[in-house]
Design a protein around this motif. Structure first.
Motif, PDB file in Angstrom:
ATOM      1  N   GLU A   1       0.814  -1.221   0.000  1.00  0.00           N
ATOM      2  CA  GLU A   1       0.000   0.000   0.000  1.00  0.00           C
ATOM      3  C   GLU A   1       0.847   1.271   0.000  1.00  0.00           C
ATOM      4  O   GLU A   1       0.320   2.351  -0.286  1.00  0.00           O
ATOM      5  CB  GLU A   1      -0.913   0.036   1.235  1.00  0.00           C
ATOM      6  CG  GLU A   1      -2.077  -0.926   1.195  1.00  0.00           C
ATOM      7  CD  GLU A   1      -2.985  -0.755   2.414  1.00  0.00           C
ATOM      8  OE1 GLU A   1      -2.793   0.207   3.181  1.00  0.00           O
ATOM      9  OE2 GLU A   1      -3.896  -1.573   2.586  1.00  0.00           O
TER      10      GLU A   1
ATOM     11  N   LEU B   1       0.805   3.692  -2.931  1.00  0.00           N
ATOM     12  CA  LEU B   1      -0.547   4.221  -3.107  1.00  0.00           C
ATOM     13  C   LEU B   1      -0.831   5.312  -2.086  1.00  0.00           C
ATOM     14  O   LEU B   1      -1.461   6.332  -2.394  1.00  0.00           O
ATOM     15  CB  LEU B   1      -1.569   3.092  -2.970  1.00  0.00           C
ATOM     16  CG  LEU B   1      -1.411   1.927  -3.954  1.00  0.00           C
ATOM     17  CD1 LEU B   1      -2.376   0.804  -3.605  1.00  0.00           C
ATOM     18  CD2 LEU B   1      -1.632   2.405  -5.383  1.00  0.00           C
ATOM     19  N   GLN B   2      -0.358   5.098  -0.861  1.00  0.00           N
ATOM     20  CA  GLN B   2      -0.546   6.100   0.186  1.00  0.00           C
ATOM     21  C   GLN B   2       0.190   7.396  -0.160  1.00  0.00           C
ATOM     22  O   GLN B   2      -0.357   8.494  -0.007  1.00  0.00           O
ATOM     23  CB  GLN B   2      -0.053   5.559   1.526  1.00  0.00           C
ATOM     24  CG  GLN B   2      -0.309   6.494   2.709  1.00  0.00           C
ATOM     25  CD  GLN B   2       0.085   5.862   4.034  1.00  0.00           C
ATOM     26  OE1 GLN B   2       0.534   4.713   4.074  1.00  0.00           O
ATOM     27  NE2 GLN B   2      -0.091   6.592   5.115  1.00  0.00           N
TER      28      GLN B   2
ATOM     29  N   ILE C   1      -3.955   7.982  -2.564  1.00  0.00           N
ATOM     30  CA  ILE C   1      -5.113   7.117  -2.834  1.00  0.00           C
ATOM     31  C   ILE C   1      -5.870   6.887  -1.521  1.00  0.00           C
ATOM     32  O   ILE C   1      -5.261   6.567  -0.495  1.00  0.00           O
ATOM     33  CB  ILE C   1      -4.657   5.770  -3.426  1.00  0.00           C
ATOM     34  CG1 ILE C   1      -3.817   5.989  -4.687  1.00  0.00           C
ATOM     35  CG2 ILE C   1      -5.841   4.875  -3.709  1.00  0.00           C
ATOM     36  CD1 ILE C   1      -4.547   6.660  -5.811  1.00  0.00           C
TER      37      ILE C   1
ATOM     38  N   ARG D   1      -6.912   1.894  -1.515  1.00  0.00           N
ATOM     39  CA  ARG D   1      -5.572   1.348  -1.293  1.00  0.00           C
ATOM     40  C   ARG D   1      -5.646  -0.113  -0.905  1.00  0.00           C
ATOM     41  O   ARG D   1      -4.929  -0.962  -1.439  1.00  0.00           O
ATOM     42  CB  ARG D   1      -4.841   2.101  -0.181  1.00  0.00           C
ATOM     43  CG  ARG D   1      -4.328   3.452  -0.516  1.00  0.00           C
ATOM     44  CD  ARG D   1      -3.200   3.857   0.427  1.00  0.00           C
ATOM     45  NE  ARG D   1      -3.487   3.729   1.830  1.00  0.00           N
ATOM     46  CZ  ARG D   1      -3.920   4.705   2.608  1.00  0.00           C
ATOM     47  NH1 ARG D   1      -4.203   5.893   2.097  1.00  0.00           N
ATOM     48  NH2 ARG D   1      -4.103   4.507   3.896  1.00  0.00           N
ATOM     49  N   ARG D   2      -6.507  -0.382   0.054  1.00  0.00           N
ATOM     50  CA  ARG D   2      -6.601  -1.754   0.570  1.00  0.00           C
ATOM     51  C   ARG D   2      -7.096  -2.708  -0.517  1.00  0.00           C
ATOM     52  O   ARG D   2      -6.584  -3.823  -0.660  1.00  0.00           O
ATOM     53  CB  ARG D   2      -7.524  -1.792   1.783  1.00  0.00           C
ATOM     54  CG  ARG D   2      -7.524  -3.141   2.503  1.00  0.00           C
ATOM     55  CD  ARG D   2      -8.358  -3.099   3.774  1.00  0.00           C
ATOM     56  NE  ARG D   2      -8.291  -4.359   4.489  1.00  0.00           N
ATOM     57  CZ  ARG D   2      -7.354  -4.670   5.388  1.00  0.00           C
ATOM     58  NH1 ARG D   2      -6.409  -3.795   5.674  1.00  0.00           N
ATOM     59  NH2 ARG D   2      -7.367  -5.850   5.981  1.00  0.00           N
TER      60      ARG D   2
END
Length: 271
Positions: free
Chosen positions: A99, A102-103, A107, A112-113
């Motif tokens: 993740e 993405l973080q 996002i 993200r998850r």
């Protein structure tokens, strides 16, 4: 059609004391969108240097690299990079490592998850998603790195000896998993390896480089079915292509300069 990667007259010269070392002496190479291209060649042929320039981690002395028609002028999330070292955050779980990019991109947490879980499942780490890297084998760590690279949705994946430190069985398993992932995602992949069999098994084309100065020696099409397995490795067709690549790599004239490009380019990424 514009190639995904266009390498034009690429030259890279490193200072070496009072002298210079020409890692790349004028490389021209086009790679189409969705291709899986492997780079092989003797030590000092510039494989890692070429990879680093395409990644935007190293600047050329002359020539250019274009991705989707745009010049490469530094790193980009459009170009995912995986090195032999796993480069995972040891304090983050598999999920949080995947993740991370993405973080950084902002996002939202739920998306993200979801995206991270998709790629964790794709690389076969579903039951290990909440473990820390210290609990993982080398192969699992490299699969985590692969999932993290895919999660940020790069259009191009650059891999420099990613399986080089793994045992033979794990290496074969990861080759198969990478091929399945590539067949599902169809991202363009440029993959550096010293292993001739690995180069042939993975690629749509094998690019053989020559050293001193680094240059393209031969480009060999791999006319094998896209879906590959153990039977592929044992087939006469595979053996014929492997033998051709082997001859191209190991029957080259030997130059006087024995410096390995990996020793000169971005030492932080090479042991």
């Amino acid at each position: 059609m514009t190639p995904k990667i266009a390498v034009n007259g690429l030259k890279k010269v490193f200072p070496l004391g009072k002298e210079e070392f020409t890692a790349l002496g004028g490389v021209d190479l086009d790679i189409a969108d969705g291709e899986f291209v492997t780079l092989v060649g003797p030590s000092g042929c510039g494989k890692s240097t070429l990879m680093n320039i395409v990644a935007g981690l190293e600047t050329p002395t002359a020539g250019s690299v274009l991705v989707d028609g745009q010049p490469v002028d530094g790193p980009s999330p459009e170009r995912g990079v995986i090195f032999q070292q796993y480069a995972l955050f040891p304090w983050l779980t598999v999920r949080k490592n995947v993740e991370f990019g993405l973080q950084v991109s902002g996002i939202p947490a739920a998306e993200r998850r979801e995206r991270a879980q998709h790629f964790i499942d794709l690389v076969g780490l579903t039951t290990h998603a909440d473990q820390l890297p210290k609990a993982l084998s080398g192969g699992m760590k490299q699969r985590t790195a692969l999932a993290r690279a895919y999660a940020v949705d790069p259009q191009l994946l650059l891999m420099d000896e990613p399986f080089g430190a793994l045992d033979a069985l794990t290496r074969v398993n990861l080759q198969d998993r990478l091929l399945r992932t590539w067949q599902e995602e169809r991202r363009t992949i440029l993959f550096v390896t010293h292993d001739v069999e690995e180069a042939v098994y993975l690629a749509t084309r094998v690019v053989v480089m020559a050293a001193r100065p680094g240059r393209i020696f031969e480009v060999i099409n791999v006319d094998l079915p896209a879906a590959r397995n153990e039977e592929t490795r044992l087939s006469p067709e595979f053996a014929a292509i492997k033998n051709r690549v082997w001859r191209a790599v190991y029957h080259q004239p030997v130059g006087a300069n024995t410096h390995d490009d990996a020793d000169l380019a971005l030492g932080a990424h090479h042991p």
